[in-house]
Motif scaffolding. Structure first.
Motif, PDB file in Angstrom:
ATOM      1  N   GLU A 128      -6.375 105.542  -0.978  1.00  0.00           N
ATOM      2  CA  GLU A 128      -5.305 105.000  -1.813  1.00  0.00           C
ATOM      3  C   GLU A 128      -4.732 103.716  -1.216  1.00  0.00           C
ATOM      4  N   ARG A 129      -4.241 102.850  -2.112  1.00  0.00           N
ATOM      5  CA  ARG A 129      -3.518 101.645  -1.711  1.00  0.00           C
ATOM      6  C   ARG A 129      -2.100 101.724  -2.304  1.00  0.00           C
ATOM      7  N   TYR A 130      -1.131 101.154  -1.579  1.00  0.00           N
ATOM      8  CA  TYR A 130       0.265 101.200  -1.997  1.00  0.00           C
ATOM      9  C   TYR A 130       0.853  99.784  -2.041  1.00  0.00           C
ATOM     10  N   ASP A 131       1.552  99.487  -3.129  1.00  0.00           N
ATOM     11  CA  ASP A 131       2.231  98.206  -3.282  1.00  0.00           C
ATOM     12  C   ASP A 131       3.656  98.468  -3.720  1.00  0.00           C
ATOM     13  N   ASP A 132       4.610  98.074  -2.887  1.00  0.00           N
ATOM     14  CA  ASP A 132       6.020  98.273  -3.216  1.00  0.00           C
ATOM     15  C   ASP A 132       6.408  97.382  -4.394  1.00  0.00           C
ATOM     16  N   ILE A 133       6.932  98.013  -5.445  1.00  0.00           N
ATOM     17  CA  ILE A 133       7.440  97.274  -6.608  1.00  0.00           C
ATOM     18  C   ILE A 133       8.896  96.879  -6.382  1.00  0.00           C
ATOM     19  N   TRP A 134       9.669  97.824  -5.835  1.00  0.00           N
ATOM     20  CA  TRP A 134      11.102  97.610  -5.611  1.00  0.00           C
ATOM     21  C   TRP A 134      11.528  98.401  -4.391  1.00  0.00           C
ATOM     22  N   VAL A 135      12.341  97.769  -3.532  1.00  0.00           N
ATOM     23  CA  VAL A 135      12.906  98.427  -2.364  1.00  0.00           C
ATOM     24  C   VAL A 135      14.409  98.237  -2.397  1.00  0.00           C
ATOM     25  N   ALA A 136      15.160  99.332  -2.290  1.00  0.00           N
ATOM     26  CA  ALA A 136      16.617  99.262  -2.330  1.00  0.00           C
ATOM     27  C   ALA A 136      17.154  98.581  -1.079  1.00  0.00           C
TER      28      ALA A 136
ATOM     29  N   LYS B  37       1.345  93.837   2.884  1.00  0.00           N
ATOM     30  CA  LYS B  37       1.769  92.876   1.864  1.00  0.00           C
ATOM     31  C   LYS B  37       1.654  93.503   0.474  1.00  0.00           C
ATOM     32  N   SER B  38       2.707  93.366  -0.319  1.00  0.00           N
ATOM     33  CA  SER B  38       2.722  93.913  -1.667  1.00  0.00           C
ATOM     34  C   SER B  38       2.265  92.877  -2.676  1.00  0.00           C
ATOM     35  N   LEU B  39       1.543  93.325  -3.690  1.00  0.00           N
ATOM     36  CA  LEU B  39       1.139  92.443  -4.784  1.00  0.00           C
ATOM     37  C   LEU B  39       2.344  91.886  -5.528  1.00  0.00           C
ATOM     38  N   PHE B  40       3.478  92.591  -5.442  1.00  0.00           N
ATOM     39  CA  PHE B  40       4.651  92.209  -6.215  1.00  0.00           C
ATOM     40  C   PHE B  40       5.597  91.276  -5.453  1.00  0.00           C
ATOM     41  N   GLY B  41       5.339  91.049  -4.171  1.00  0.00           N
ATOM     42  CA  GLY B  41       6.095  90.071  -3.404  1.00  0.00           C
ATOM     43  C   GLY B  41       7.590  90.295  -3.417  1.00  0.00           C
ATOM     44  N   ASN B  42       8.048  91.563  -3.338  1.00  0.00           N
ATOM     45  CA  ASN B  42       9.480  91.832  -3.375  1.00  0.00           C
ATOM     46  C   ASN B  42      10.171  91.282  -2.127  1.00  0.00           C
ATOM     47  N   GLU B  43      11.426  90.833  -2.303  1.00  0.00           N
ATOM     48  CA  GLU B  43      12.156  90.205  -1.208  1.00  0.00           C
ATOM     49  C   GLU B  43      12.642  91.216  -0.180  1.00  0.00           C
ATOM     50  N   THR B  44      13.180  92.338  -0.646  1.00  0.00           N
ATOM     51  CA  THR B  44      13.665  93.361   0.277  1.00  0.00           C
ATOM     52  C   THR B  44      12.496  94.210   0.732  1.00  0.00           C
ATOM     53  N   LYS B  45      12.351  94.370   2.021  1.00  0.00           N
ATOM     54  CA  LYS B  45      11.237  95.141   2.550  1.00  0.00           C
ATOM     55  C   LYS B  45      11.751  96.335   3.328  1.00  0.00           C
ATOM     56  N   ARG B  46      10.885  97.320   3.446  1.00  0.00           N
ATOM     57  CA  ARG B  46      11.213  98.476   4.274  1.00  0.00           C
ATOM     58  C   ARG B  46      11.360  98.043   5.741  1.00  0.00           C
ATOM     59  N   ASP B  47      12.144  98.829   6.499  1.00  0.00           N
ATOM     60  CA  ASP B  47      12.274  98.539   7.924  1.00  0.00           C
ATOM     61  C   ASP B  47      11.449  99.516   8.769  1.00  0.00           C
ATOM     62  N   PHE B  48      10.432 100.102   8.137  1.00  0.00           N
ATOM     63  CA  PHE B  48       9.539 101.023   8.835  1.00  0.00           C
ATOM     64  C   PHE B  48       8.142 100.895   8.244  1.00  0.00           C
ATOM     65  N   SER B  49       7.150 101.238   9.045  1.00  0.00           N
ATOM     66  CA  SER B  49       5.770 101.240   8.586  1.00  0.00           C
ATOM     67  C   SER B  49       5.341 102.665   8.277  1.00  0.00           C
TER      68      SER B  49
ATOM     69  N   SER C 170      12.720 103.542  -2.712  1.00  0.00           N
ATOM     70  CA  SER C 170      11.788 102.522  -3.208  1.00  0.00           C
ATOM     71  C   SER C 170      10.948 103.060  -4.352  1.00  0.00           C
ATOM     72  N   LEU C 171      10.360 102.144  -5.080  1.00  0.00           N
ATOM     73  CA  LEU C 171       9.398 102.457  -6.139  1.00  0.00           C
ATOM     74  C   LEU C 171       8.093 101.780  -5.772  1.00  0.00           C
ATOM     75  N   THR C 172       7.017 102.557  -5.722  1.00  0.00           N
ATOM     76  CA  THR C 172       5.745 102.072  -5.199  1.00  0.00           C
ATOM     77  C   THR C 172       4.608 102.371  -6.164  1.00  0.00           C
ATOM     78  N   LEU C 173       3.738 101.391  -6.354  1.00  0.00           N
ATOM     79  CA  LEU C 173       2.516 101.587  -7.134  1.00  0.00           C
ATOM     80  C   LEU C 173       1.428 102.128  -6.220  1.00  0.00           C
ATOM     81  N   GLU C 174       0.817 103.243  -6.626  1.00  0.00           N
ATOM     82  CA  GLU C 174      -0.306 103.816  -5.892  1.00  0.00           C
ATOM     83  C   GLU C 174      -1.567 103.703  -6.741  1.00  0.00           C
ATOM     84  N   THR C 175      -2.627 103.167  -6.185  1.00  0.00           N
ATOM     85  CA  THR C 175      -3.934 103.123  -6.839  1.00  0.00           C
ATOM     86  C   THR C 175      -4.959 103.747  -5.895  1.00  0.00           C
TER      87      THR C 175
END
Length: 296
Positions: free
Chosen positions: A188-196, A34-46, A202-207
């Motif tokens: 590290e944790r990853y949160d997708d900001i935007w997924v094409a 789950k992304s903090l940014f709640g983007n609608e388009t999601k990746r189709d792979f883990s 995609s653009l992902t925030l890494e912390t």
């Protein structure tokens, strides 16, 4: 050093291949963190089970620090010392495989334990150069002759209680330039900001949080005596980071990250007489790096 990187890459690749071969029939269900940014388009792979590897270059800024020197005939501290990094000029060194490790670089290998969490090991090769000359406060004492065999100290001999002193090259030069190396482990944790819409770009925030050892090669001249010392484990550090990863494809990405770190160096080599002469300091820093990497 370049052979080491090749060995690490081959090891990671073989582990990845083995994991794929032993997985058998895979579950088609894709679990996306789950992304903090709640983007609608999601990746189709883990990302779970993927490895990543990247290489980049950094620029660092250092807070003022106290450097404490001690040995036979001296025990003094220089307070609020200023220092900077030493960037290599933009040149073919950044592309020449034989000289790729000369500039300030970052190397990291990681593994995704979950879709949005990874653990990694890395080497941050920074450089720390004390500004010379500079005027600082000094406390402690310096005898007319220090260390063994004796080194004359000339006009710098005396007892100090916070007086201001002009530190010149005839007294001290002090650098971690081969370098100020941070060997570390990070989570590290990853949160997708935007997924094409393609679900690959995609653009992902890494912390992340990290900790590790400081392994400098310190170049020092104390009253004219010293050397470019051998690498040694001089202390430890902890860090936090945040940055952006832009995935051009599922695998290829570009990254920009800023890291905040604090370090405690308790065993710095100085004159080369490591059994009697040493220094210690605590260094706080801000590091920014750009990297190109691949996830597989």
């Amino acid at each position: 050093m370049n052979k080491f990187y090749l060995i690490v890459f081959l090891l990671v690749f073989s582990l990845k291949t083995k994991a794929q071969q032993s997985s058998g029939i895979s579950d088609n269900k894709v679990i996306i963190g789950k992304s903090l940014f709640g983007n609608e388009t999601k990746r189709d792979f883990s990302r779970k089970g993927d490895f990543y590897i990247h290489w980049g270059y950094n620029h660092s800024w250092y807070g003022k620090s106290d450097i404490h020197f001690n040995g036979p005939g001296y025990d003094f501290t220089l307070h609020d010392v200023q220092a900077n990094d030493r960037q290599s000029k933009l040149s073919w060194k950044y592309l020449d495989i034989g000289q790729i490790s000369i500039p300030q670089y970052n190397f990291r290998v990681g593994y995704f334990i979950k879709d949005n969490y990874s653990i990694s090991i890395g080497w941050d090769h920074m450089k720390y150069v004390m500004d010379i000359p500079q005027r600082v406060a000094i406390t402690g004492y310096i005898d007319k002759e220090i260390s063994n065999p004796g080194i004359p100290t000339g006009e710098y001999a005396g007892t100090y209680n916070g007086e201001m002193l002009d530190v010149k090259a005839d007294m001290l030069t002090f650098e971690h330039t081969d370098g100020f190396n941070y060997a570390n482990v990070e989570i590290e944790r990853y949160d997708d900001i935007w997924v094409a819409p393609s679900r690959k770009t995609s653009l992902t925030l890494e912390t992340g949080l990290g900790a590790g050892l400081i392994v400098p090669r310190t170049d020092v001249r104390l009253f004219g005596t010293g050397q470019n010392n051998y690498f040694n484990v001089a202390g430890y550090g902890v860090s936090v980071k945040a940055g952006l990863k832009f995935y051009v494809t599922r695998g290829l990405y570009f990254q920009n990250t800023t890291k905040l770190g604090t370090t405690n160096l308790t065993n710095i080599h100085t004159t080369g007489r490591n059994s009697i002469d040493k220094a210690n300091q605590k260094i706080n820093y801000v590091e920014n790096f750009f990297a190109v990497g691949y996830q597989f």
